[in-house]
Structure formats: C-alpha cells, structure tokens
Design a protein around this motif. Structure first.
Motif, short mmCIF file in Angstrom:
data_model
loop_
_atom_site.label_atom_id
_atom_site.label_comp_id
_atom_site.label_asym_id
_atom_site.label_seq_id
_atom_site.Cartn_x
_atom_site.Cartn_y
_atom_site.Cartn_z
N LEU A 119 8.29 8.38 -3.79
CA LEU A 119 7.17 7.44 -3.79
C LEU A 119 5.83 8.16 -3.74
O LEU A 119 4.85 7.74 -4.36
N GLU A 120 5.81 9.24 -2.99
CA GLU A 120 4.58 10.01 -2.85
C GLU A 120 4.14 10.55 -4.22
O GLU A 120 2.94 10.62 -4.51
N GLY A 121 5.13 10.94 -5.02
CA GLY A 121 4.84 11.37 -6.39
C GLY A 121 4.03 12.65 -6.48
O GLY A 121 3.29 12.87 -7.44
N ALA A 122 4.16 13.51 -5.48
CA ALA A 122 3.39 14.75 -5.49
C ALA A 122 4.28 15.96 -5.82
O ALA A 122 3.90 17.09 -5.57
N ASP B 117 0.87 -1.18 0.00
CA ASP B 117 0.00 0.00 0.00
C ASP B 117 0.91 1.24 0.00
O ASP B 117 1.72 1.41 0.92
N PRO B 118 0.81 2.08 -1.04
CA PRO B 118 1.75 3.21 -1.14
C PRO B 118 1.71 4.11 0.10
O PRO B 118 2.73 4.67 0.49
N GLN B 119 0.55 4.21 0.72
CA GLN B 119 0.47 5.09 1.89
C GLN B 119 1.27 4.52 3.06
O GLN B 119 1.98 5.26 3.75
N VAL B 120 1.20 3.20 3.24
CA VAL B 120 2.00 2.56 4.30
C VAL B 120 3.48 2.76 4.02
O VAL B 120 4.28 3.09 4.90
N HIS B 121 3.84 2.57 2.76
CA HIS B 121 5.24 2.69 2.35
C HIS B 121 5.78 4.08 2.69
O HIS B 121 6.85 4.23 3.31
N VAL B 122 5.02 5.10 2.32
CA VAL B 122 5.45 6.49 2.56
C VAL B 122 5.47 6.78 4.06
O VAL B 122 6.43 7.35 4.58
N GLU B 123 4.42 6.37 4.77
CA GLU B 123 4.35 6.64 6.22
C GLU B 123 5.51 5.98 6.96
O GLU B 123 6.08 6.54 7.90
N ALA C 103 3.69 -2.46 7.67
CA ALA C 103 4.98 -2.55 6.96
C ALA C 103 5.56 -3.96 7.13
O ALA C 103 6.18 -4.49 6.21
N ALA C 104 5.35 -4.54 8.30
CA ALA C 104 5.85 -5.90 8.55
C ALA C 104 5.08 -6.90 7.70
O ALA C 104 5.66 -7.84 7.15
#
Lengths: 153, 278
Positions: free
Chosen positions: B76-79, B17-23, B208-209
């Motif tokens: 990763l956020e790409g913003a 999940d990109p949001q988990v990755h960024v967080e 993340a785990a």
C-alpha cells in the motif's frame, strides 16, 4: 504447445511429498487449492497450513520443480489465504497414511481418538506443540510410546 | 522472511486515507513481529524441551502474521519496500508496536503472563477484524478491507490455540506453588501498567474505525477485561489498582528503552549485509 489437462496435473502434484511429513502428498494435505490454465500459463493456488510454517517456501519450490519435470515451465504460484486452511481438507488417503506412519490424524474432539501404534484409547497430552507447527505431542498410557498428533484447526 | 508470490486479490478501491491505512497495518504487523522476536529469544533455553518447542512455534506463527501485515503495508505504501525492509531497516521511532510486546522475557512466568495479556487482546482484535464478532450485534461487521479480514481470519485460528495455552499456564502457575504464585503476582504487577494501551482508542485506530477498517475499537476493552478477570481469578491473582498507565508505542514517540536493544539484535545481520539475499 500441448497443455495437459488439469486432472493430469492434479495427479502429478499428488506425488509431491510434504517436506516435513513425506508420507503424504501436498494434495493429501489440502494445500493445493486450485489449478487452472490462464492462457499459456499454468496457475497453481497454494494455501499455507500455518502462517509461519517454514515449509511453505520449500513446498512452493517443490511444486515448481515437479511441474518443470513434466515440461511445464510457464507456471505461476498464487498464495491464497482465504478461506483459511483447515484440517478438514486432509484427504482420507492422507489420514490413513498419517496413521500408518505413526501420526494420529486430526480429530474434531480436540485430541487423537487412539494411539496410532497399539490403537489403545488411553492417551494423554504431553504438549500442545510438537516438532512442526501442525503437530502436538501425545503419549499412549498402555504401550507407553509417545506419538505425534496432527492438530485439528 | 521470503518474498511471497503474487498477492491474491486486486485491492478494491476503499475510501481511506492511505497514511491511516498503512499506519493501522504497521500497528498490527509490529506487535506480531516484536512479540514473535521476543519469543524466539527463548529458542534453545526454555525450562523444558516441550516449552521450548511451544514458544518457538508461537514465535513462528506471529512472525508469519507479521509477514502478511507488513507485506500488505509495504504494498500500500508503494515505496518499493518489502516486509523484510520494513522489519529490518526501520528505526525504533518508526515502529508502531505497543509497549507490552517490548517487555523483556524475564523468567518463564513473565513471558507467559505477557503472552496471556497480549493473546487475549489479540484474539478479540482478530475476531473483530475477521467477523465483527464480539461487538453488539447491530454494529458487527468485518473489516471493510477484505485483505485485512482475510489475514485476520487466518491468524485468528492460530491465536485461538495460543490463547488457550497461555491462559491455561497462567492458571497453573498462579494457582500453583507458593513460589510460582509469588512470581506470577509480581509479574502481573509489573506488566499491568502496559495493558491499557492494548485497547486504547489511539488516533490511528479512531481514524481506521471511521473508515470501517475496524469496528468500534472501544468494544475490545470489555471483551479483554471479561476474559482477563476470569482467568486471573482462577489463577488466584489480583491486578494492581492503578490510576496511571503507560502508553507511547502506537505513535512511536515513547517506546520503552527495550525496543532499541531488541532491534539492535534483530536488525544487525541484515543491516550489516544489506544486499544479501537468502
């Protein structure tokens, strides 16, 4: 255009001094990891010594301008962090020059093998850190001079 | 912080999940950034020159790590944001740093105790990300994201050195004079409530785990406790017996009041001149 071969380019970069320790070159320091032609673009991979080393940006600028002086303007710098830089990559020439300059070269035992000025083995640590991220401060207990030690990582 | 040249690898597709990755990256980057900034506050006024230099060098390493973690998070956020943008233009609630790193410097002993408690966690974490080391053997694996494993491997070398130093100083000050012992015990009592959050299984880490970005984050607790207990014992210091610990930094909902003040100082220049480049 004529593309100089990469051996020639390694030689050119071997005359680019490290900005903090100008007696050694960036090639001696082991931070130039690869030089290759990608079509008409010269790609140079550079690895930082320490993550936050402020010299990194200056080094990149020196590489670009050294190459430009030899007519190479179509260049690309790649910052590579893996495998991470290690003092094992310091060249023998670099180690000799460091000693002559008064900086004890890195030693896997964790401290300098001898005082770079009087070669005494009676040395003691003053501080784990020094004037740049890559150095620590030591002192010779015979000649009493403080000196820099290039940390081993 | 300056912009890095071309990143080295194209990111392999990961099922995350990109949001988990960024967080997850923000947790890593914000801890390093905020502690790095705290340490830089000592610059020019540490008790002795050697310590001044040492603290500044440690700050530099941490800010270097922050640059890598936040740079990757921004990518990763790409913003269209950069590491600098994330560091200087987010508000306190958007930070994901733990509460320990926000604590004020206090006296030199307090700074060193904070550093030791954090370094010990940080080293275990980076080892886990880089190699899986420290876990039970059959569950050992580096981060499934090679970029994370590479940054962790780079940072681990520097943090190994930092942890040796902070552990050594905690022992020397704790087992030092009556006054240094008293101060180190007081600072340990004050900082201890912020330590549980370091190795907590917060929702982002758990996710993340699951995505194998990190091994079992619960595995960090015994490694941290083992090392901290050993060093505190040598330092003749005793952790307080607490039933309640503080948390709230990892989701940004309950930061300490100190974070806002820190950011006000750290961010004022770039926010006053948002278009400046240097």
């Amino acid at each position: 255009m004529v593309k100089p071969d990469t051996d020639q380019i390694w030689d050119w970069l071997d005359s680019v001094p490290d900005p903090e320790i100008p007696v050694i070159s960036i090639v001696d320091l082991g931070i130039v990891r690869d030089i290759s032609w990608q079509g008409d673009t010269l790609e140079v991979s550079v690895t930082p010594t320490y993550s936050g080393c402020p010299a990194t940006a200056v080094i990149e600028l020196s590489i670009t301008s050294a190459l430009a002086q030899h007519g190479l303007t179509n260049t690309r710098l790649k910052r590579q962090i893996a495998p991470p830089w290690t003092t094992d990559w310091l060249s023998d020439k670099g180690r000799t020059k460091l000693t002559e300059y008064g900086i004890a070269p890195p030693n896997p035992a964790g401290g300098p093998s001898e005082c770079p000025r009087c070669q005494s083995q009676n040395v003691e640590r003053i501080s784990q850190f020094g004037s740049t991220p890559c150095k620590a401060q030591w002192r010779c207990t015979d000649c009493l001079e403080p000196f820099d030690y290039f940390k081993c990582i | 912080m300056s912009a890095a040249p071309t990143a080295q690898d194209a990111t392999a597709p990961l099922d995350i999940d990109p949001q988990v990755h960024v967080e997850f990256l923000l947790q890593l980057g914000d801890d390093a950034l905020i502690l790095g900034h705290r340490l830089s506050e000592w610059c020019g006024k540490a008790p002795v020159l050697e310590e001044d230099i040492a603290l500044a060098n440690t700050a530099l390493d941490l800010i270097g790590h922050a640059q890598m973690w936040l740079g990757y998070a921004a990518e990763l956020e790409g913003a269209g944001r950069s590491a600098d943008r994330l560091a200087f233009f987010r508000d306190p609630y958007d930070f994901r740093c733990c509460l320990l790193v926000q604590q004020p410097n206090g006296d030199f002993g307090q700074t060193i105790m904070r550093q030791f408690l954090f370094d010990t966690y940080h080293l275990a974490l980076l080892r886990m990300l880089a190699t899986g080391k420290g876990l039970v053997a059959h569950r050992s694996f580096p981060s499934a994201d090679p970029r994370i494993a590479e940054i962790a491997a780079k940072a681990e070398k520097e943090v190994t050195y930092q942890q040796e130093r902070s552990a050594d100083l905690v022992i020397r000050l704790g087992d030092g004079s009556e006054e240094s012992h008293r101060r180190m015990q007081a600072t340990l009592d004050a900082l201890w409530p912020f330590t549980r959050e370091l190795t907590d299984r917060d929702p982002v880490r758990v996710a993340a785990a699951e995505a194998r970005l990190i091994g079992d984050p619960g595995g960090l607790t015994p490694i941290w406790e083992h090392e901290v207990t050993k060093v505190l014992k040598a330092a003749t210091l005793t952790p307080p017996d607490l039933s309640h610990f503080q948390s709230g930094g990892r989701d940004g909902r309950r930061h300490t009041e100190h974070l806002g003040h820190l950011l006000a100082v750290m961010q004022s220049l770039p926010r006053s001149h948002p278009d400046a480049t240097w």
